[in-house]
Every structure is written in C-alpha cells, then in structure tokens.
Write an enzyme that holds these catalytic residues in place. Structure first.
Site, PDB file in Angstrom:
ATOM      1  N   HIS A   1       0.792  -1.220   0.000  1.00 64.81           N
ATOM      2  CA  HIS A   1       0.000   0.000   0.000  1.00 64.81           C
ATOM      3  C   HIS A   1       0.830   1.278   0.000  1.00 64.81           C
ATOM      4  O   HIS A   1       0.253   2.375  -0.093  1.00 64.81           O
ATOM      5  CB  HIS A   1      -0.967   0.009   1.185  1.00 64.81           C
ATOM      6  CG  HIS A   1      -2.313   0.588   0.842  1.00 64.81           C
ATOM      7  ND1 HIS A   1      -3.418   0.425   1.638  1.00 64.81           N
ATOM      8  CD2 HIS A   1      -2.736   1.326  -0.214  1.00 64.81           C
ATOM      9  CE1 HIS A   1      -4.467   1.034   1.092  1.00 64.81           C
ATOM     10  NE2 HIS A   1      -4.077   1.589  -0.030  1.00 64.81           N
TER      11      HIS A   1
ATOM     12  N   ASP B   1      -9.733  -0.546   4.400  1.00 64.77           N
ATOM     13  CA  ASP B   1      -8.493  -1.021   5.014  1.00 64.77           C
ATOM     14  C   ASP B   1      -8.760  -1.371   6.475  1.00 64.77           C
ATOM     15  O   ASP B   1      -9.652  -0.805   7.110  1.00 64.77           O
ATOM     16  CB  ASP B   1      -7.452   0.104   4.937  1.00 64.77           C
ATOM     17  CG  ASP B   1      -6.010  -0.369   4.996  1.00 64.77           C
ATOM     18  OD1 ASP B   1      -5.730  -1.309   5.756  1.00 64.77           O
ATOM     19  OD2 ASP B   1      -5.167   0.221   4.295  1.00 64.77           O
TER      20      ASP B   1
ATOM     21  N   HIS C   1      -6.387  -0.692   8.498  1.00 67.66           N
ATOM     22  CA  HIS C   1      -5.496   0.283   9.122  1.00 67.66           C
ATOM     23  C   HIS C   1      -5.727   1.669   8.521  1.00 67.66           C
ATOM     24  O   HIS C   1      -6.116   1.789   7.351  1.00 67.66           O
ATOM     25  CB  HIS C   1      -4.031  -0.114   8.897  1.00 67.66           C
ATOM     26  CG  HIS C   1      -3.728  -1.546   9.187  1.00 67.66           C
ATOM     27  ND1 HIS C   1      -3.927  -2.553   8.247  1.00 67.66           N
ATOM     28  CD2 HIS C   1      -3.253  -2.151  10.303  1.00 67.66           C
ATOM     29  CE1 HIS C   1      -3.582  -3.716   8.781  1.00 67.66           C
ATOM     30  NE2 HIS C   1      -3.177  -3.498  10.019  1.00 67.66           N
TER      31      HIS C   1
ATOM     32  N   ASP D   1      -3.235   3.791   8.054  1.00 71.24           N
ATOM     33  CA  ASP D   1      -2.037   4.112   7.260  1.00 71.24           C
ATOM     34  C   ASP D   1      -1.658   5.584   7.386  1.00 71.24           C
ATOM     35  O   ASP D   1      -1.278   6.238   6.419  1.00 71.24           O
ATOM     36  CB  ASP D   1      -2.243   3.749   5.780  1.00 71.24           C
ATOM     37  CG  ASP D   1      -2.357   2.257   5.566  1.00 71.24           C
ATOM     38  OD1 ASP D   1      -1.967   1.492   6.461  1.00 71.24           O
ATOM     39  OD2 ASP D   1      -2.849   1.839   4.494  1.00 71.24           O
TER      40      ASP D   1
ATOM     41  N   HIS E   1       4.378   1.299   3.873  1.00 73.12           N
ATOM     42  CA  HIS E   1       2.991   0.915   3.582  1.00 73.12           C
ATOM     43  C   HIS E   1       2.052   1.311   4.722  1.00 73.12           C
ATOM     44  O   HIS E   1       0.828   1.278   4.546  1.00 73.12           O
ATOM     45  CB  HIS E   1       2.859  -0.578   3.253  1.00 73.12           C
ATOM     46  CG  HIS E   1       2.973  -1.511   4.420  1.00 73.12           C
ATOM     47  ND1 HIS E   1       2.511  -2.808   4.357  1.00 73.12           N
ATOM     48  CD2 HIS E   1       3.486  -1.357   5.672  1.00 73.12           C
ATOM     49  CE1 HIS E   1       2.729  -3.418   5.525  1.00 73.12           C
ATOM     50  NE2 HIS E   1       3.320  -2.552   6.321  1.00 73.12           N
TER      51      HIS E   1
ATOM     52  N   ASP F   1      -7.399  -2.162   0.147  1.00 68.96           N
ATOM     53  CA  ASP F   1      -6.416  -3.035   0.775  1.00 68.96           C
ATOM     54  C   ASP F   1      -7.136  -4.339   1.099  1.00 68.96           C
ATOM     55  O   ASP F   1      -8.151  -4.333   1.796  1.00 68.96           O
ATOM     56  CB  ASP F   1      -5.877  -2.380   2.048  1.00 68.96           C
ATOM     57  CG  ASP F   1      -4.738  -3.148   2.697  1.00 68.96           C
ATOM     58  OD1 ASP F   1      -4.788  -4.390   2.706  1.00 68.96           O
ATOM     59  OD2 ASP F   1      -3.814  -2.504   3.228  1.00 68.96           O
TER      60      ASP F   1
END
Length: 310
Positions: free
Chosen positions: A99, A126, A128, A130, A143, A229
């Site tokens: 990612h 996702d 997460h 990020d 990522h 993701d």
C-alpha cells in the site's frame, strides 16, 4: 452509452511492506480472473502489463524510513502511469503490490482532478488508517504511511510527488473498516480530523448506514477513487495478506460496501493492494478480492431497477 475502459497497471513490489510476497499480487489477481470479471460487467479491459522498478533490498530503516529510494522510484513510475491512463480517458486499476503505492496512485488521481476542477472522494478500505509517520512508528515501513504522505506528513519527496504541497485534503477521504491503529497514530488521526468509519461503528449501526454517511453530500461529477487493501476483508475470507486483523467486515457487509459504491456510478479509479500469495491458500484471497471488485463494478445479488428508498 460509452463503454468503460479499465487499464490494468501491475506494480509488483513489496518495498514498503514488513513481509515479502506482495510483489506477486498482480499475477495472482490475473490468475484469479480479474479481467474476465470486469468484462462480465461490461467493462473493456486493457492490461498494460507490469511496471518495472528496483527490487527489495530488505534493509533496516534509514532516518526513519525503510527503502525510501526504492519506494520513491516505484511511486514516481506509478504516478506517471496512472496519469497517462487518466489523460487518455481510461480508468486506471492498479494491481499491487503493497500500500505504499497509494502515494503514487492516489496522488496522480488527486492532481488530475485538481487540474480538471473535478471533485474527488477517496474511499480507503483497510484494516489500518495508514497514517503513521517516521516519528510514530519504529518499523519505518512506508505501507503504513501513505495517507499521511498524501496529506502532507512525510518525506518531501513523497509529499510533493507530482506537484508542490499535499495531494489530498482530509475532507476528501473516507476510511471504512478500520480496526487496527497504533496509539500515537490514533491521536494524530483525531488531530487531523479524518473521517473514519471503524468496525465498532459498523457493528453499531450497520454497513448500510455507514456507507450512507460516507456517501452523503457527494457532489455531482465526483471522481471516486477506491483504494482497496485486501486486509479490509476479515482474514477468514482473505488470509493471504501480510497484516491480518481479526474482526473485519462479513462477506455480505463487504459486498454491500462495494455495491453501494457501484450504485453511485462515479467510481473512476481503483487500487487493489497488499495481496500476498505467499501467505495464501490456493489463491483463495485473490479470488475473494476479484469477487469484491466485480461487485464494485455492478454485480449484485439481486437484479432490480433501482435501490430501495432510504
């Protein structure tokens, strides 16, 4: 009606990840029948092949980032490839890869929309957020940082990729399915006012209400970019990712998310990232991802003329 043309762009790298194997993701998606699935939904597919870039040196962090020169190279190359497809009137579909590639892909879409004066909304599906930085995470794995970089928090080379200043505004972003956020990262997310629909919210009010909220006030002619993701899915359906997190959306919740995005008719670009065939079972995670993407392009469990009234 003009037929949609999707341009598949393979980005076979895992330089931003903490586990090897995502570099094999593009081929796994092709083997799982992604092009055929899109064609079934009336999409013309042009597979542009795989981009070329540096290998993974597998080194520890340097000044807070792992493999920053390699990450930068891949994202610059991807930025140019996505920009070229957008300028040609095609829908870029990026096959990752980890990612960290979101910096180049989303960055290209954001710069393109800015130049065209077109509204943008990015759906970040996702486990997460990020939104880490070198100061928040000891791993240095990029990522876990692409949203932060897109919003202006990261190394200058990534923040200013394709233009001066951040590519993305927090108000253009919707995060769905979040369930794993580092403590300091959580505070940073709140400070920046990101629009996060985590799994607790999905549990409490349901995916339908979450997507209605995330899609509320969508301007006409909005360019919707979906950054998918694969760890968005619960690992019971998608074990082939490097960062599995239990408690993700059920199969139908994830399908509904995709179907409601499809109902807008405004999805115009897509990332599919973090698929790791080295951790998969008989390519099942790639097949699950392809089914989700097919729903994003219009496949539904029920044929009806229009969605029910809210």
């Amino acid at each position: 009606m003009t037929e949609k043309v999707a341009a598949l762009i393979g980005a076979p790298t895992d330089v931003g990840a903490g586990a090897r194997g995502a570099s094999m993701g593009p081929e796994a998606l092709r083997v799982a029948g992604l092009a055929r699935a899109l064609a079934r939904q009336g999409v013309q597919v042009e597979d542009t092949g795989n981009l070329a870039g540096p290998g993974n040196p597998w080194q520890p962090p340097l000044d807070g980032y792992r493999h920053l020169p390699e990450v930068l190279h891949w994202n610059r190359t991807l930025f140019d490839a996505v920009t070229a497809q957008l300028q040609a009137g095609r829908m870029p579909v990026m096959l990752g890869g980890d990612h960290c590639l979101g910096v180049g892909s989303v960055g290209a879409v954001a710069r393109h929309c800015s130049r065209a004066g077109r509204p943008l909304r990015v759906f970040w599906l996702d486990a997460h957020t990020d939104f880490n930085t070198a100061h928040l995470t000891p791993s240095g794995n990029v990522h876990g940082m692409p949203v932060a970089c897109l919003c202006g928090f990261g190394p200058d080379e990534l923040v200013n990729l394709g233009g001066a200043g951040p590519a993305l505004r927090a108000r253009d972003l919707r995060m769905i399915g979040i369930r794993s956020v580092d403590r300091q990262e959580r505070l940073f997310v709140h400070e920046q006012g990101l629009d996060v629909y985590d799994m607790r919210m999905i549990d409490e009010i349901g995916m339908r209400a979450v997507m209605q909220a995330a899609l509320a006030d969508l301007p006409e002619n909005t360019h919707i970019h979906v950054s998918f993701d694969v760890d968005f899915l619960d690992p019971s359906y998608a074990p082939g990712v490097g960062t599995t997190v239990q408690g993700g959306p059920t199969w139908r919740e994830a399908q509904l998310c995709m179907e409601m995005l499809a109902d807008t008719g405004q999805v115009a670009s897509l990332d599919i990232v973090e698929l790791n065939p080295a951790l998969d079972v008989r390519n099942g995670t790639a097949e699950a991802a392809v089914q989700m993407v097919e729903s994003l392009f219009g496949k539904s469990t029920l044929v009806r003329e229009k969605a029910p009234k809210t």
